[in-house]
Write a protein that holds these residues in place. Structure first.
Motif, PDB file in Angstrom:
ATOM      1  N   UNK A  12       0.818  -1.214   0.000  1.00  0.00           N
ATOM      2  CA  UNK A  12       0.000   0.000   0.000  1.00  0.00           C
ATOM      3  C   UNK A  12       0.846   1.257   0.000  1.00  0.00           C
ATOM      4  N   UNK A  13       1.893   1.252   0.827  1.00  0.00           N
ATOM      5  CA  UNK A  13       2.749   2.438   0.915  1.00  0.00           C
ATOM      6  C   UNK A  13       3.522   2.657  -0.392  1.00  0.00           C
ATOM      7  N   UNK A  44      -7.247  -0.414   1.679  1.00  0.00           N
ATOM      8  CA  UNK A  44      -7.238   0.386   2.920  1.00  0.00           C
ATOM      9  C   UNK A  44      -5.842   0.909   3.253  1.00  0.00           C
ATOM     10  N   UNK A  45      -4.827   0.059   3.197  1.00  0.00           N
ATOM     11  CA  UNK A  45      -3.474   0.517   3.569  1.00  0.00           C
ATOM     12  C   UNK A  45      -2.969   1.560   2.570  1.00  0.00           C
ATOM     13  N   UNK A  46      -3.249   1.323   1.298  1.00  0.00           N
ATOM     14  CA  UNK A  46      -2.851   2.303   0.271  1.00  0.00           C
ATOM     15  C   UNK A  46      -3.529   3.644   0.526  1.00  0.00           C
ATOM     16  N   UNK A 222       0.350  -3.260  -9.187  1.00  0.00           N
ATOM     17  CA  UNK A 222       1.043  -3.368  -7.902  1.00  0.00           C
ATOM     18  C   UNK A 222       0.485  -4.595  -7.199  1.00  0.00           C
ATOM     19  N   UNK A 223       1.406  -5.565  -6.943  1.00  0.00           N
ATOM     20  CA  UNK A 223       0.984  -6.893  -6.476  1.00  0.00           C
ATOM     21  C   UNK A 223       1.803  -7.339  -5.265  1.00  0.00           C
ATOM     22  N   UNK A 224       1.143  -8.073  -4.401  1.00  0.00           N
ATOM     23  CA  UNK A 224       1.843  -8.794  -3.318  1.00  0.00           C
ATOM     24  C   UNK A 224       1.096 -10.087  -3.039  1.00  0.00           C
ATOM     25  N   UNK A 225       1.824 -11.091  -2.620  1.00  0.00           N
ATOM     26  CA  UNK A 225       1.217 -12.393  -2.295  1.00  0.00           C
ATOM     27  C   UNK A 225       0.259 -12.271  -1.115  1.00  0.00           C
TER      28      UNK A 225
END
Ligand code: 6PG
Length: 225
Positions: A12-13, A44-46, A222-225
């Motif tokens: 997110x950041x 939400x974090x973004x 923008x991706x994360x597992x």
């Protein structure tokens, strides 16, 4: 595939840093900036990180990629989520164009919402989410309004019925989403990554995310597992 893989705790950041740079550049160039952000649980974090960015937020106007047709204090309201994330920090002074306008049906709000959105278009930034069925915004496979919402000549905003969803929806249409100067897709989890990889080879009506990304000039995942 223009996909950036990030650590889950920084996803997110990382997107917030990139988007803040885009918004600052737009303000520098045109004196103002506009952005559409998604609903759902992933962003939400973004949204919280972006809302703390050191920007001239009075020159930024935000809207949503789509909204559930519920009051802004309803637990499923995307606008309600923004109040606790994007607008909880420095960005509280930013402009906001809501998609929910009250009234019984979203069809009743289309003309006024389209007028309110007009000064924001083309968007400087559009951040999209995606479901496992490859819907994005409220462009859902199987929706009776999908073909119309994917039409390059579609108006900026449309009332839609989303199969399997508990409420009516109002959504920015594909030409507005893909017409943004910068388009980002924010997804988490191997299931969505696999769905995206498959989507880019499918008929856009079975994978609306494909219709939007195919037409976007500049897009990144923008991706994360
Ligand atoms: C919404 C969103 C929608 C969302 C996807 C992914 O109103 O639900 O705009 O398009 O981005 O459904 O949602 P999650 O992030 O919760 O998986």
């Amino acid at each position: 595939m223009r996909i950036e893989t990030h650590d889950p705790d920084d996803l997110g950041a990382a997107l917030a840093r990139r988007v803040a740079g885009d918004l600052a550049a737009a303000i520098e160039t045109r004196g103002q900036a506009s952005i559409a952000v998604p609903g759902g649980s992933t962003p939400a974090a973004f949204l919280g990180a972006l809302g703390e960015a050191d920007l001239d937020w009075k020159r930024v106007t935000a809207t949503l990629t789509d909204e559930r047709w519920v009051a802004s204090d309803h637990a499923r309201s995307n606008q309600r989520q923004l109040a606790g994330t994007l607008f909880a920090g420095r960005a509280v002074v930013a402009g906001f164009v809501p998609l929910y306008a009250g009234g019984a049906e979203p069809e009743d709000a289309i003309a006024a919402t389209a007028s309110a959105l007009d000064p924001l278009l083309p968007l400087d930034v559009c951040v999209l989410g995606m479901g496992g069925d490859c819907h994005t915004a409220s462009l859902f496979p199987g929706s009776p309004q999908l073909d119309a919402a994917l039409d390059p000549e579609a108006g900026p905003v449309m009332a839609v019925t989303a199969p399997g969803q508990p409420e009516r929806r109002i959504t920015l249409t594909a030409p507005v989403l893909s017409g943004a100067r910068r388009v980002y897709l924010l997804i988490r989890g191997a299931e969505k990554r696999a769905a995206l990889d498959e989507a880019l080879g499918l008929d856009p009506r079975r994978a609306p995310i494909r219709a939007v990304l195919n037409r976007a000039t500049e897009w990144r995942v923008f991706y994360a597992d």
